[in-house]
Design a protein around this motif. Structure first.
Motif, PDB file in Angstrom:
ATOM      1  N   ASN A  92       0.621   4.190  -2.862  1.00 42.80           N
ATOM      2  CA  ASN A  92       0.374   5.612  -2.584  1.00 42.80           C
ATOM      3  C   ASN A  92       1.494   6.500  -3.124  1.00 42.80           C
ATOM      4  O   ASN A  92       1.240   7.588  -3.655  1.00 42.80           O
ATOM      5  N   GLU A 101       1.234   9.377  -6.050  1.00 41.51           N
ATOM      6  CA  GLU A 101       1.735  10.729  -5.788  1.00 41.51           C
ATOM      7  C   GLU A 101       2.721  11.180  -6.860  1.00 41.51           C
ATOM      8  O   GLU A 101       2.691  12.339  -7.299  1.00 41.51           O
ATOM      9  N   THR A 117       0.812  -1.228   0.000  1.00 49.13           N
ATOM     10  CA  THR A 117       0.000   0.000   0.000  1.00 49.13           C
ATOM     11  C   THR A 117       0.841   1.273   0.000  1.00 49.13           C
ATOM     12  O   THR A 117       0.533   2.211  -0.752  1.00 49.13           O
ATOM     13  N   GLU A 169      -4.723  -1.986  -6.788  1.00 47.86           N
ATOM     14  CA  GLU A 169      -5.689  -1.877  -5.686  1.00 47.86           C
ATOM     15  C   GLU A 169      -6.503  -3.164  -5.548  1.00 47.86           C
ATOM     16  O   GLU A 169      -6.747  -3.635  -4.428  1.00 47.86           O
TER      17      GLU A 169
END
Length: 290
Positions: free
Chosen positions: A159, A163, A155, A176
């Motif tokens: 992320n 970004e 995870t 995901e």
């Protein structure tokens, strides 16, 4: 730089003159030096603009491996905790490098398997953050490996990729989805092993006698299949290594099914650090599982 090294060596009571100092290969992140004084030779790593505990974490990892009494690591002599704008430094034993052969590869497999011997009194994860390349690897203690791998490994890379724009659209949806169905592949409670954490071919070496050494750890407690999966990703480990490892500590029957999910973490790290050159490998794994 010589004055800087001289001052640092004084912390370990080596006040003798530096006779030789030269740059050597030491990875993509640090500057590395061979330093010979009148007393002995050292391998010294230098960096700047890194967290104060950057080299302390590496030193602690080397000590933890040494404490298992299973496989050799370079002796740690000194590290500093630099203030802002100061250089970070780690002084290690100089290991005269030899050429790895079948014997050293076999011994590495045997000793790593012994290092991985299950530890019943340990949880999954690590007590403090570490580093994978230049990326801070957040850790913590988990009762189950599935939760740790999902929440602290995949995870955060997802992320970070969102970004920096490297995980978008279909790639994001598939990653995901895979994270959400990870329990189909990852065991919640495999045996807990002490893992090097960044074990590719460049992070082990053989000395002039063929004795294997581990270097540059990113320590954690986890599934030993996670470690072995990474050894297969970029090469550097011979058949003798895997045969002898399996003699000591067999991999689980589902290893081939889970291997690429474990490799996915390291490919995501490389994608986030180095860019799209690793994108096709990430996509291939996602297309297979999702």
């Amino acid at each position: 730089m010589q004055d800087f090294f001289q001052q640092a060596l004084a912390n370990i009571e080596d006040h003798s003159e530096i006779k030789k100092m030269e740059r050597v290969s030491g990875g993509d992140i640090n500057d590395a030096y061979f330093v010979q004084t009148n007393e002995q030779a050292y391998f010294i790593k230098v960096n700047q603009d890194v967290p104060r505990d950057f080299f302390e974490i590496e030193a602690n990892g080397l000590q933890a491996i040494k404490d298992t009494k299973t496989i050799k690591v370079p002796e740690v002599y000194f590290y500093n905790q630099p203030e802002q704008d100061e250089k970070a430094l780690l002084i290690l034993e100089w290991i005269e490098k030899g050429s790895p052969n079948a014997s050293s590869s076999k011994l590495l497999g045997e000793q790593l398997a012994k290092m991985h011997h299950p530890q019943k009194d340990k949880k999954f994860g690590a007590p403090h953050d570490t580093f994978v390349g230049e990326i801070t690897q957040e850790n913590g203690w988990y009762e189950d490996w599935l939760g740790y791998y999902k929440e602290k490994r995949l995870t955060p890379q997802l992320n970070l990729g969102i970004e920096n724009g490297r995980i978008q659209a279909g790639r994001r949806k598939k990653l995901e989805k895979l994270i959400n169905q990870l329990d189909k592949y990852i065991e919640a409670h495999p045996p807990v092993s002490l893992l090097h954490g960044d074990l590719w071919g460049g992070n082990w070496m053989a000395d002039k006698n063929g004795t294997p050494y581990l270097i540059d750890p990113s320590l954690l407690y986890g599934d030993h299949a996670f470690e072995l999966a990474f050894t297969e990703l970029f090469g550097g480990f011979g058949n003798d290594f895997y045969t002898r490892y399996q003699d000591i500590f067999p991999l689980p029957p589902h290893y081939e099914e889970v291997k690429e999910i474990y490799q996915l973490f390291y490919l995501l790290v490389h994608l986030n650090i180095f860019g799209e050159g690793y994108g096709a490998s990430v996509d291939r794994i996602l297309d297979y599982y999702v």
